[in-house]
Design a protein around this motif. Structure first.
Motif, PDB file in Angstrom:
ATOM      1  N   ASN A 326       0.823  -1.206   0.000  1.00  0.00           N
ATOM      2  CA  ASN A 326       0.000   0.000   0.000  1.00  0.00           C
ATOM      3  C   ASN A 326       0.860   1.260   0.000  1.00  0.00           C
ATOM      4  OD1 ASN A 326      -3.033  -0.665   0.290  1.00  0.00           O
ATOM      5  ND2 ASN A 326      -2.066  -2.078   1.726  1.00  0.00           N
ATOM      6  N   LEU A 327       1.992   1.205   0.696  1.00  0.00           N
ATOM      7  CA  LEU A 327       2.888   2.351   0.700  1.00  0.00           C
ATOM      8  C   LEU A 327       3.415   2.627  -0.701  1.00  0.00           C
ATOM      9  CD1 LEU A 327       4.457   4.510   2.252  1.00  0.00           C
ATOM     10  CD2 LEU A 327       6.237   2.804   2.688  1.00  0.00           C
ATOM     11  N   VAL A 328       3.826   1.583  -1.398  1.00  0.00           N
ATOM     12  CA  VAL A 328       4.336   1.738  -2.765  1.00  0.00           C
ATOM     13  C   VAL A 328       3.224   2.260  -3.685  1.00  0.00           C
ATOM     14  CG1 VAL A 328       5.197   0.485  -4.780  1.00  0.00           C
ATOM     15  CG2 VAL A 328       6.136   0.001  -2.510  1.00  0.00           C
ATOM     16  N   ALA A 329       2.001   1.731  -3.499  1.00  0.00           N
ATOM     17  CA  ALA A 329       0.885   2.164  -4.343  1.00  0.00           C
ATOM     18  C   ALA A 329       0.544   3.632  -4.120  1.00  0.00           C
ATOM     19  CB  ALA A 329      -0.341   1.297  -4.059  1.00  0.00           C
ATOM     20  N   PHE A 330       0.789   4.135  -2.897  1.00  0.00           N
ATOM     21  CA  PHE A 330       0.449   5.523  -2.595  1.00  0.00           C
ATOM     22  C   PHE A 330       1.572   6.497  -2.970  1.00  0.00           C
ATOM     23  CE2 PHE A 330      -0.265   9.112   0.426  1.00  0.00           C
ATOM     24  CZ  PHE A 330      -1.528   9.478  -0.037  1.00  0.00           C
ATOM     25  N   LEU A 331       2.766   5.990  -3.233  1.00  0.00           N
ATOM     26  CA  LEU A 331       3.903   6.859  -3.556  1.00  0.00           C
ATOM     27  C   LEU A 331       3.653   7.783  -4.751  1.00  0.00           C
ATOM     28  CD1 LEU A 331       7.065   4.636  -2.934  1.00  0.00           C
ATOM     29  CD2 LEU A 331       6.296   6.649  -1.646  1.00  0.00           C
ATOM     30  N   PRO A 332       2.962   7.350  -5.825  1.00  0.00           N
ATOM     31  CA  PRO A 332       2.702   8.293  -6.925  1.00  0.00           C
ATOM     32  C   PRO A 332       1.920   9.524  -6.479  1.00  0.00           C
ATOM     33  CG  PRO A 332       2.324   6.042  -7.656  1.00  0.00           C
ATOM     34  CD  PRO A 332       2.555   5.974  -6.180  1.00  0.00           C
ATOM     35  N   PHE A 333       1.002   9.360  -5.521  1.00  0.00           N
ATOM     36  CA  PHE A 333       0.252  10.509  -5.022  1.00  0.00           C
ATOM     37  C   PHE A 333       1.185  11.457  -4.263  1.00  0.00           C
ATOM     38  CE2 PHE A 333      -2.809   7.019  -5.300  1.00  0.00           C
ATOM     39  CZ  PHE A 333      -3.777   7.605  -6.112  1.00  0.00           C
ATOM     40  N   VAL A 334       2.099  10.873  -3.490  1.00  0.00           N
ATOM     41  CA  VAL A 334       3.081  11.698  -2.773  1.00  0.00           C
ATOM     42  C   VAL A 334       3.959  12.441  -3.773  1.00  0.00           C
ATOM     43  CG1 VAL A 334       5.006  11.670  -1.145  1.00  0.00           C
ATOM     44  CG2 VAL A 334       3.064  10.130  -0.795  1.00  0.00           C
ATOM     45  N   ALA A 335       4.389  11.738  -4.820  1.00  0.00           N
ATOM     46  CA  ALA A 335       5.239  12.356  -5.839  1.00  0.00           C
ATOM     47  C   ALA A 335       4.502  13.490  -6.554  1.00  0.00           C
ATOM     48  CB  ALA A 335       5.693  11.302  -6.847  1.00  0.00           C
ATOM     49  N   PHE A 336       3.235  13.275  -6.855  1.00  0.00           N
ATOM     50  CA  PHE A 336       2.457  14.309  -7.542  1.00  0.00           C
ATOM     51  C   PHE A 336       2.285  15.536  -6.660  1.00  0.00           C
ATOM     52  CE2 PHE A 336      -1.698  16.182  -8.759  1.00  0.00           C
ATOM     53  CZ  PHE A 336      -1.370  16.574 -10.041  1.00  0.00           C
ATOM     54  N   THR A 337       2.013  15.317  -5.375  1.00  0.00           N
ATOM     55  CA  THR A 337       1.893  16.439  -4.446  1.00  0.00           C
ATOM     56  C   THR A 337       3.216  17.187  -4.338  1.00  0.00           C
ATOM     57  OG1 THR A 337       0.261  15.183  -3.173  1.00  0.00           O
ATOM     58  CG2 THR A 337       1.227  17.102  -2.109  1.00  0.00           C
ATOM     59  N   GLY A 338       4.312  16.449  -4.281  1.00  0.00           N
ATOM     60  CA  GLY A 338       5.628  17.073  -4.253  1.00  0.00           C
ATOM     61  C   GLY A 338       5.896  17.902  -5.503  1.00  0.00           C
ATOM     62  N   PHE A 339       5.434  17.383  -6.645  1.00  0.00           N
ATOM     63  CA  PHE A 339       5.600  18.121  -7.908  1.00  0.00           C
ATOM     64  C   PHE A 339       4.827  19.432  -7.876  1.00  0.00           C
ATOM     65  CE2 PHE A 339       3.838  19.082 -12.131  1.00  0.00           C
ATOM     66  CZ  PHE A 339       5.013  19.349 -12.825  1.00  0.00           C
ATOM     67  N   LEU A 340       3.584  19.388  -7.366  1.00  0.00           N
ATOM     68  CA  LEU A 340       2.788  20.608  -7.260  1.00  0.00           C
ATOM     69  C   LEU A 340       3.459  21.620  -6.329  1.00  0.00           C
ATOM     70  CD1 LEU A 340      -0.855  19.163  -6.982  1.00  0.00           C
ATOM     71  CD2 LEU A 340       0.266  20.150  -8.995  1.00  0.00           C
ATOM     72  N   LEU A 341       4.023  21.110  -5.232  1.00  0.00           N
ATOM     73  CA  LEU A 341       4.711  21.984  -4.281  1.00  0.00           C
ATOM     74  C   LEU A 341       5.940  22.616  -4.939  1.00  0.00           C
ATOM     75  CD1 LEU A 341       4.821  22.985  -1.345  1.00  0.00           C
ATOM     76  CD2 LEU A 341       6.181  20.953  -0.793  1.00  0.00           C
ATOM     77  N   TRP A 342       6.694  21.833  -5.667  1.00  0.00           N
ATOM     78  CA  TRP A 342       7.884  22.337  -6.359  1.00  0.00           C
ATOM     79  C   TRP A 342       7.493  23.385  -7.406  1.00  0.00           C
ATOM     80  CZ3 TRP A 342       9.596  21.892 -11.509  1.00  0.00           C
ATOM     81  CH2 TRP A 342      10.937  22.266 -11.732  1.00  0.00           C
ATOM     82  N   GLU A 343       6.437  23.145  -8.156  1.00  0.00           N
ATOM     83  CA  GLU A 343       5.966  24.108  -9.146  1.00  0.00           C
ATOM     84  C   GLU A 343       5.568  25.419  -8.494  1.00  0.00           C
ATOM     85  OE1 GLU A 343       5.148  24.082 -12.759  1.00  0.00           O
ATOM     86  OE2 GLU A 343       6.895  22.799 -12.533  1.00  0.00           O
ATOM     87  N   SER A 344       4.933  25.312  -7.311  1.00  0.00           N
ATOM     88  CA  SER A 344       4.530  26.513  -6.597  1.00  0.00           C
ATOM     89  C   SER A 344       5.734  27.353  -6.200  1.00  0.00           C
ATOM     90  CB  SER A 344       3.705  26.132  -5.357  1.00  0.00           C
ATOM     91  OG  SER A 344       3.378  27.260  -4.593  1.00  0.00           O
ATOM     92  N   PHE A 345       6.784  26.692  -5.709  1.00  0.00           N
ATOM     93  CA  PHE A 345       7.987  27.417  -5.332  1.00  0.00           C
ATOM     94  C   PHE A 345       8.706  28.008  -6.559  1.00  0.00           C
ATOM     95  CE2 PHE A 345       8.015  24.771  -1.325  1.00  0.00           C
ATOM     96  CZ  PHE A 345       7.719  25.850  -0.498  1.00  0.00           C
TER      97      PHE A 345
END
Length: 348
Positions: A326-345
């Motif tokens: 489940n952790l591995v399956a949820f990692l893409p969501f974490v990565a996408f959120t990180g991408f949005l955060l990086w774009e914001s900065f």
């Protein structure tokens, strides 16, 4: 219209995966994921097609979408009512609190998300506000993931529980549950009655499977569950030679593993039917598969008020047992959120 019809492609792909995996082994959790994905994609495609070809159907869809918040509120209220009922009937315990906690979270989590998002986006954003919005986005992803996983688990639990198996059992294993003052309570009696019905039908067909009531002695029990279960089976018509209790297990995994040893010692190492309550069939089947047992699982009826909390408990157990997956399956969501955060900065 063509684009809407193309939406059927993923539904058919997931349906094919479901059929192939189910034929390979009915006891795999991924079967529920594929079946649920096929239904969701199929429903979305059908709605798209009807919206394209039926005038006014889009309005109907919009009204249904508007009813979703009311459905969520109704779900939360129902869970809270069920939680209170569980506490009154079954007593205070962590397991009995699950539906109440889930009902409260149905209201609390959206409220927290809306409030944090409103505060963080009120005026000029700074770094803490951006982090807060990212946390809200990740929370939404987590809730959606857990909700879809639960739907897949619940749907396939029902589907698996309604399957019929042709193999004649060499042994019938009854999984234990807690005794009440050393006696068999209604929940456990339901399992035993289901096992007795199967046993009698096999005897009528000229076969003699052994009955293995399985369960050790809990800290709050005066005797082993397997002993009390064996007494019940014998008192209700089972032949003494066919009842082989297992009295050392402390978990479902041990129930299955230790019962297999009892069967093997008795020279009954053929196909096994495991009997438990209907909310427990899928997890028990998954564990039987992990132990490489030639076993399928059937369910017995459960009091309706007990089912929501029991399903939640089983779902949590499955999530914990497959936590790394489940952790591995949820990692893409974490990565996408990180991408949005990086774009914001980057835009600052």
């Amino acid at each position: 219209m063509i684009a809407a019809a193309a939406g059927l492609v993923p539904a058919l792909v997931f349906l094919l995966l479901y059929v192939l995996c189910r034929r390979h082994d009915r006891r795999m959790l991924r079967n529920g994921v594929f079946l649920t994905a096929a239904v969701l994609f199929g429903a979305a495609a059908v709605v798209s097609i009807l919206t394209a070809v039926v005038p006014g159907f889009g309005i109907v869809v919009g009204l249904v979408v508007l009813l979703v918040p009311l459905a969520v509120v109704a779900l939360g209220v129902a869970l809270i009512v069920n939680g209170v009922q569980m506490l009154r009937r079954e007593g205070r315990s962590l397991g009995n609190l699950l539906s109440l906690v889930a009902g409260v979270l149905v209201f609390v989590l959206p409220t927290v998300a809306v409030v944090v998002f409103a505060i963080a986006t009120d005026g000029e954003q700074d770094v803490p506000d951006t982090l807060a919005v990212s946390a809200v986005v990740l929370l939404v992803f987590l809730c959606v993931y857990v909700a879809l996983a639960f739907v897949a688990f619940a749907v396939y639990s029902v589907v698996y529980g309604r399957m019929r198996f042709r193999e004649a059992p060499d042994a019938i294993v009854v999984l234990g549950s807690g005794l009440v003052r050393g006696e068999v309570p209604p929940l456990l009696r339901s399992r035993l009655d289901r096992a007795l019905a199967l046993y009698r039908s096999e005897v009528a067909a000229g076969r003699r499977p052994v009955l293995v009531p399985s369960g050790g002695q809990g800290a709050d029990e005066p005797r082993a569950e397997g002993t009390a279960m064996a007494e019940y089976l014998l008192a209700n018509g089972a032949e003494a030679a066919d009842v082989l209790p297992e009295t050392a297990s402390r978990s479902t995994r041990e129930n299955l593993r230790f019962s297999r040893a009892v069967q093997t010692e008795a020279g009954r190492d053929g196909h096994v039917v495991v009997v438990t309550n209907n909310y427990h069939v899928l997890r028990a089947a998954v564990l039987a598969r992990q132990l490489d047992l030639p076993a399928q699982v059937i369910g017995s009826p459960t009091a309706p008020y007990y089912v929501p909390s029991a399903f939640l408990r089983e779902f949590i157990a499955v999530i914990v047992e497959h936590r790394w997956l489940n952790l591995v399956a949820f990692l893409p969501f974490v990565a996408f959120t990180g991408f949005l955060l990086w774009e914001s900065f980057q835009q600052r």
